[in-house]
Design a protein around this motif. Structure first.
Motif, PDB file in Angstrom:
ATOM      1  N   UNK A  65       0.856  -1.188   0.000  1.00  0.00           N
ATOM      2  CA  UNK A  65       0.000   0.000   0.000  1.00  0.00           C
ATOM      3  C   UNK A  65       0.888   1.232   0.000  1.00  0.00           C
ATOM      4  N   UNK A  66       0.586   2.211  -0.807  1.00  0.00           N
ATOM      5  CA  UNK A  66       1.343   3.456  -0.830  1.00  0.00           C
ATOM      6  C   UNK A  66       0.641   4.507   0.017  1.00  0.00           C
ATOM      7  N   UNK A  67       1.371   5.084   0.970  1.00  0.00           N
ATOM      8  CA  UNK A  67       0.823   6.161   1.784  1.00  0.00           C
ATOM      9  C   UNK A  67       1.555   7.447   1.465  1.00  0.00           C
ATOM     10  N   UNK A  68       0.855   8.570   1.547  1.00  0.00           N
ATOM     11  CA  UNK A  68       1.409   9.838   1.088  1.00  0.00           C
ATOM     12  C   UNK A  68       1.585  10.874   2.182  1.00  0.00           C
ATOM     13  N   UNK A  69       0.795  10.788   3.274  1.00  0.00           N
ATOM     14  CA  UNK A  69       0.873  11.797   4.324  1.00  0.00           C
ATOM     15  C   UNK A  69       0.166  11.271   5.561  1.00  0.00           C
ATOM     16  N   UNK A  87      -2.393   7.106   8.539  1.00  0.00           N
ATOM     17  CA  UNK A  87      -1.691   7.335   7.289  1.00  0.00           C
ATOM     18  C   UNK A  87      -2.689   7.320   6.138  1.00  0.00           C
ATOM     19  N   UNK A  88      -2.595   8.363   5.334  1.00  0.00           N
ATOM     20  CA  UNK A  88      -3.490   8.449   4.174  1.00  0.00           C
ATOM     21  C   UNK A  88      -2.856   7.744   2.986  1.00  0.00           C
ATOM     22  N   UNK A  89      -3.626   6.901   2.326  1.00  0.00           N
ATOM     23  CA  UNK A  89      -3.105   6.147   1.200  1.00  0.00           C
ATOM     24  C   UNK A  89      -3.220   6.956  -0.080  1.00  0.00           C
ATOM     25  N   UNK A  90      -2.605   6.434  -1.136  1.00  0.00           N
ATOM     26  CA  UNK A  90      -2.596   7.143  -2.406  1.00  0.00           C
ATOM     27  C   UNK A  90      -3.983   7.283  -3.011  1.00  0.00           C
TER      28      UNK A  90
END
Length: 294
Positions: A65-69, A87-90
């Motif tokens: 999973x990619x998280x950005x912020x 954590x917010x994901x992409x």
């Protein structure tokens, strides 16, 4: 000591957000982090930073999973850490950082840009309320109160467990008229119609008062009203810290049960069972686990 009996139940909203979930962080490009999920069950992602928001999907075992912020949300006790970070994901949903192995330096999520007439307005992701409200379940009320109570402990040294127990008892889990309408979660009164430094005003409400013999009756008193829930928590902590009648309580910072007994002796409440009720709440919900080691 009552605390050592360890007879308590855990609050449902503070239970694990997924079954034995651990997220393992690896190196990531730019300002994002690629997270390899290693789970014994599936991890729930949600459309807001708290367990009571709608589940958007199930993240499968070992799925990346990619998280950005990051954002501040519901405080959770995970199998890696205790934290209010989510954590917010992409794709825009959220996972609790309490289940992330490692601690990547994620940037804070930027506020959503103001809408313009040149573009359609996107529906924002629901935000976590700043403190408790009068429309929450008991579990939600407790979860929403923890950050404000812990902030109060950092500022005033009042144990988080004490603040939480008083908020629950004084406000009836946030459902009393005083709490639901005017965000007063601790029964803080006005004196000489003065709201003090943190309240917004004063309003009269019916209340129960007890005399020295333990006989209680209904009367009317003037209570403080607040613009925000967090202002109520701040005012409560500062009152305990600064009023000399509560000074003895601060000799028991590592003994929340005795701390509340001293606050009771200082005249916080006229109910003869006030200390007993607070200790019972601290034990039942194991509120001691949220006390900070300062």
């Amino acid at each position: 000591m009552l605390r050592s009996l360890k007879q308590y139940v855990l609050v449902p909203a503070l239970a694990l957000a997924a079954t034995a979930t651990t997220l393992v962080v690896t190196t990531a490009p730019a300002d994002a982090a690629v997270i390899s999920v290693r789970v014994n069950g599936a991890l729930a992602a949600r459309n807001g930073a708290a367990n009571w928001f709608t589940q958007t999907r199930k993240i499968k075992n070992k799925q990346k999973v990619t998280v950005t912020c990051k954002v501040s949300g519901q405080y959770l006790r995970g199998n890696v850490r205790r934290t209010a970070q989510w954590d917010r994901t992409a794709i825009g949903d959220f996972i609790s950082h309490a289940y992330v192995s490692g601690n990547p330096k994620l940037p804070n999520c930027a506020p959503a840009p103001a809408p313009t007439t040149a573009a359609p307005v996107a529906t924002p992701v629901a935000a976590v309320p700043m403190g408790p409200t009068g429309t929450m379940t008991n579990a939600q009320f407790l979860a929403a109160s923890i950050p404000a109570a812990q902030r109060s402990q950092r500022d005033t040294r009042v144990p988080t467990s004490v603040t939480l127990a008083q908020a629950i008892l004084e406000s009836g889990w946030g459902r009393s008229s005083l709490s639901a309408n005017d965000r007063n979660f601790f029964g803080m009164k006005c004196f000489n119609n003065a709201p003090g430094a943190y309240a917004a005003g004063c309003k009269s409400y019916s209340t129960q008062e007890c005399n020295a013999a333990g006989v209680c009756s209904t009367t009317v008193a003037t209570f403080r009203t607040y613009a925000t829930a967090t202002a109520s928590f701040t005012d409560h902590g500062m009152a305990l810290k600064n009023l000399s009648r509560y000074a003895a309580a601060f000799n028991y910072l590592n003994d929340p049960n005795q701390f509340v007994a001293e606050v009771h002796k200082g005249g916080y409440a006229t109910d003869p069972l006030y200390t007993t009720k607070l200790v019972a709440l601290m034990q039942k919900y194991n509120l001691y686990q949220y006390d900070l080691a300062l």
